[in-house]
Design a protein around this motif. Sequence first.
Motif, PDB file in Angstrom:
ATOM      1  N   SER A  36       0.818  -1.212   0.000  1.00 23.52           N
ATOM      2  CA  SER A  36       0.000   0.000   0.000  1.00 23.52           C
ATOM      3  C   SER A  36       0.852   1.263   0.000  1.00 23.52           C
ATOM      4  O   SER A  36       0.415   2.301  -0.503  1.00 23.52           O
ATOM      5  CB  SER A  36      -0.954   0.010   1.199  1.00 23.52           C
ATOM      6  OG  SER A  36      -0.237   0.052   2.422  1.00 23.52           O
ATOM      7  N   VAL A  37       2.053   1.182   0.553  1.00 24.78           N
ATOM      8  CA  VAL A  37       2.955   2.340   0.511  1.00 24.78           C
ATOM      9  C   VAL A  37       3.229   2.757  -0.928  1.00 24.78           C
ATOM     10  O   VAL A  37       3.461   3.938  -1.219  1.00 24.78           O
ATOM     11  CB  VAL A  37       4.273   2.029   1.268  1.00 24.78           C
ATOM     12  CG1 VAL A  37       5.066   0.930   0.573  1.00 24.78           C
ATOM     13  CG2 VAL A  37       5.121   3.284   1.448  1.00 24.78           C
ATOM     14  N   PHE A  38       3.182   1.802  -1.851  1.00 28.99           N
ATOM     15  CA  PHE A  38       3.338   2.096  -3.277  1.00 28.99           C
ATOM     16  C   PHE A  38       1.988   2.321  -3.962  1.00 28.99           C
ATOM     17  O   PHE A  38       1.807   3.285  -4.698  1.00 28.99           O
ATOM     18  CB  PHE A  38       4.053   0.935  -3.979  1.00 28.99           C
ATOM     19  CG  PHE A  38       5.423   0.646  -3.467  1.00 28.99           C
ATOM     20  CD1 PHE A  38       6.487   1.483  -3.759  1.00 28.99           C
ATOM     21  CD2 PHE A  38       5.662  -0.478  -2.685  1.00 28.99           C
ATOM     22  CE1 PHE A  38       7.758   1.225  -3.294  1.00 28.99           C
ATOM     23  CE2 PHE A  38       6.929  -0.748  -2.214  1.00 28.99           C
ATOM     24  CZ  PHE A  38       7.985   0.093  -2.509  1.00 28.99           C
ATOM     25  N   SER A 172       6.500   6.675  12.521  1.00 29.78           N
ATOM     26  CA  SER A 172       5.799   6.355  11.278  1.00 29.78           C
ATOM     27  C   SER A 172       6.211   4.988  10.744  1.00 29.78           C
ATOM     28  O   SER A 172       5.379   4.223  10.242  1.00 29.78           O
ATOM     29  CB  SER A 172       6.053   7.434  10.226  1.00 29.78           C
ATOM     30  OG  SER A 172       7.426   7.541   9.923  1.00 29.78           O
ATOM     31  N   THR A 173       7.499   4.645  10.864  1.00 33.74           N
ATOM     32  CA  THR A 173       7.964   3.334  10.419  1.00 33.74           C
ATOM     33  C   THR A 173       7.345   2.232  11.271  1.00 33.74           C
ATOM     34  O   THR A 173       6.902   1.194  10.754  1.00 33.74           O
ATOM     35  CB  THR A 173       9.496   3.252  10.489  1.00 33.74           C
ATOM     36  OG1 THR A 173      10.060   4.279   9.668  1.00 33.74           O
ATOM     37  CG2 THR A 173       9.996   1.907   9.995  1.00 33.74           C
ATOM     38  N   TYR A 174       7.288   2.440  12.577  1.00 31.17           N
ATOM     39  CA  TYR A 174       6.702   1.440  13.466  1.00 31.17           C
ATOM     40  C   TYR A 174       5.200   1.294  13.246  1.00 31.17           C
ATOM     41  O   TYR A 174       4.628   0.215  13.456  1.00 31.17           O
ATOM     42  CB  TYR A 174       7.006   1.782  14.923  1.00 31.17           C
ATOM     43  CG  TYR A 174       8.351   1.238  15.376  1.00 31.17           C
ATOM     44  CD1 TYR A 174       8.435   0.081  16.148  1.00 31.17           C
ATOM     45  CD2 TYR A 174       9.536   1.851  14.995  1.00 31.17           C
ATOM     46  CE1 TYR A 174       9.661  -0.437  16.544  1.00 31.17           C
ATOM     47  CE2 TYR A 174      10.772   1.351  15.379  1.00 31.17           C
ATOM     48  CZ  TYR A 174      10.831   0.201  16.161  1.00 31.17           C
ATOM     49  OH  TYR A 174      12.046  -0.308  16.535  1.00 31.17           O
ATOM     50  N   LYS A 175       4.541   2.348  12.784  1.00 33.10           N
ATOM     51  CA  LYS A 175       3.122   2.246  12.464  1.00 33.10           C
ATOM     52  C   LYS A 175       2.914   1.355  11.237  1.00 33.10           C
ATOM     53  O   LYS A 175       1.950   0.583  11.179  1.00 33.10           O
ATOM     54  CB  LYS A 175       2.529   3.640  12.249  1.00 33.10           C
ATOM     55  CG  LYS A 175       2.379   4.423  13.546  1.00 33.10           C
ATOM     56  CD  LYS A 175       1.882   5.842  13.313  1.00 33.10           C
ATOM     57  CE  LYS A 175       1.796   6.612  14.625  1.00 33.10           C
ATOM     58  NZ  LYS A 175       1.365   8.028  14.421  1.00 33.10           N
ATOM     59  N   PHE A 255      13.127  -0.342   3.807  1.00 29.15           N
ATOM     60  CA  PHE A 255      13.315   1.087   3.546  1.00 29.15           C
ATOM     61  C   PHE A 255      12.110   1.781   2.918  1.00 29.15           C
ATOM     62  O   PHE A 255      11.951   2.992   3.097  1.00 29.15           O
ATOM     63  CB  PHE A 255      14.595   1.358   2.749  1.00 29.15           C
ATOM     64  CG  PHE A 255      14.588   0.915   1.312  1.00 29.15           C
ATOM     65  CD1 PHE A 255      14.077   1.731   0.320  1.00 29.15           C
ATOM     66  CD2 PHE A 255      15.140  -0.302   0.936  1.00 29.15           C
ATOM     67  CE1 PHE A 255      14.091   1.340  -1.010  1.00 29.15           C
ATOM     68  CE2 PHE A 255      15.163  -0.701  -0.386  1.00 29.15           C
ATOM     69  CZ  PHE A 255      14.634   0.118  -1.365  1.00 29.15           C
ATOM     70  N   PRO A 256      11.209   1.089   2.192  1.00 26.92           N
ATOM     71  CA  PRO A 256      10.017   1.817   1.729  1.00 26.92           C
ATOM     72  C   PRO A 256       9.175   2.380   2.870  1.00 26.92           C
ATOM     73  O   PRO A 256       8.448   3.357   2.675  1.00 26.92           O
ATOM     74  CB  PRO A 256       9.254   0.747   0.945  1.00 26.92           C
ATOM     75  CG  PRO A 256      10.322  -0.164   0.441  1.00 26.92           C
ATOM     76  CD  PRO A 256      11.294  -0.248   1.583  1.00 26.92           C
ATOM     77  N   TRP A 257       9.257   1.769   4.058  1.00 26.05           N
ATOM     78  CA  TRP A 257       8.530   2.277   5.219  1.00 26.05           C
ATOM     79  C   TRP A 257       9.359   3.285   6.015  1.00 26.05           C
ATOM     80  O   TRP A 257       8.837   3.928   6.918  1.00 26.05           O
ATOM     81  CB  TRP A 257       8.115   1.122   6.126  1.00 26.05           C
ATOM     82  CG  TRP A 257       7.093   0.216   5.501  1.00 26.05           C
ATOM     83  CD1 TRP A 257       6.326   0.485   4.410  1.00 26.05           C
ATOM     84  CD2 TRP A 257       6.740  -1.087   5.935  1.00 26.05           C
ATOM     85  NE1 TRP A 257       5.504  -0.576   4.118  1.00 26.05           N
ATOM     86  CE2 TRP A 257       5.731  -1.568   5.048  1.00 26.05           C
ATOM     87  CE3 TRP A 257       7.153  -1.922   6.972  1.00 26.05           C
ATOM     88  CZ2 TRP A 257       5.154  -2.831   5.183  1.00 26.05           C
ATOM     89  CZ3 TRP A 257       6.570  -3.169   7.106  1.00 26.05           C
ATOM     90  CH2 TRP A 257       5.588  -3.626   6.229  1.00 26.05           C
TER      91      TRP A 257
END
Length: 277
Positions: A36-38, A172-175, A255-257
Amino acid sequence: MRDPSTKATNLNVDIKGAGFPILALHGHPGTGDNLSVFTDHLSQRFQTLAPDLRGYGKSHFHGKFEMTDHLTDLEALLDRFQIEKCLVLGWSLGGILAMELALRLPKRVTGLILIATAARPWGNHPAISWQDNVYTGIAALLNQIKPGWQWNIENFGKRSLFRYLIQQHTPSTYKYIAKSAVPAYLQTSPAATNALYSAIRAGYNLNPKLSQIECPSLVLAGEQDRHITAQASLETARQLKNSQWQCYPNTAHLFPWEIPQKLLSDLDYWLTANHYN
């Protein structure tokens, strides 16, 4: 065409947007939701299809299978939605499958976006101690209860195995980890794990075939990736005929997160430069 002797699994797939298709393939453990990040971003300009691979997420499968069965499933997915040409974006295992699919369907795969992956994957992950597992269990549990909690990050997250998956321990990464990584881990079947590790134990190496891939390729790596090293990704980029390689400092396998905005900006630039509109 598919091998008629191999029965395809009808994959669960999340489809967003409209336009030129991008097939987005997750890693191990993983589900289509990990992408979903993409897909949340790319679906503003493209149609994105993010399946759960066989044995992952909601694409349930009973019994043993091999890595090549994923390709049968993915070809069937493209046939189901009458997709004649597409880009393929793959993260980790998904990137390996993306390259395999480009070799299998050279006229249908018009470009590759390869994230934290390699044709001859190798890592340099340190040995895992019992303390690592304890801290990881506590960090993951507390992060599910209160995602991105700074106290948990400082006291448990940075001491856990998360330190080998990420370098930037931000809320944000941990979320992202709470939302996507932990549920994906729980939905990954033993058969899927066995298929992957059987291929790795057999000495998986796609390098000798990479010269056959002629479509444009973008190869992106995290400098501190311990699972598939940046050096392994660079080796892949050098074997591909028409590739661009980029390595992000102070990042690791997820790394995308860690740097989503920077990454998406670079993707947009590459897509425009290669006339994917």
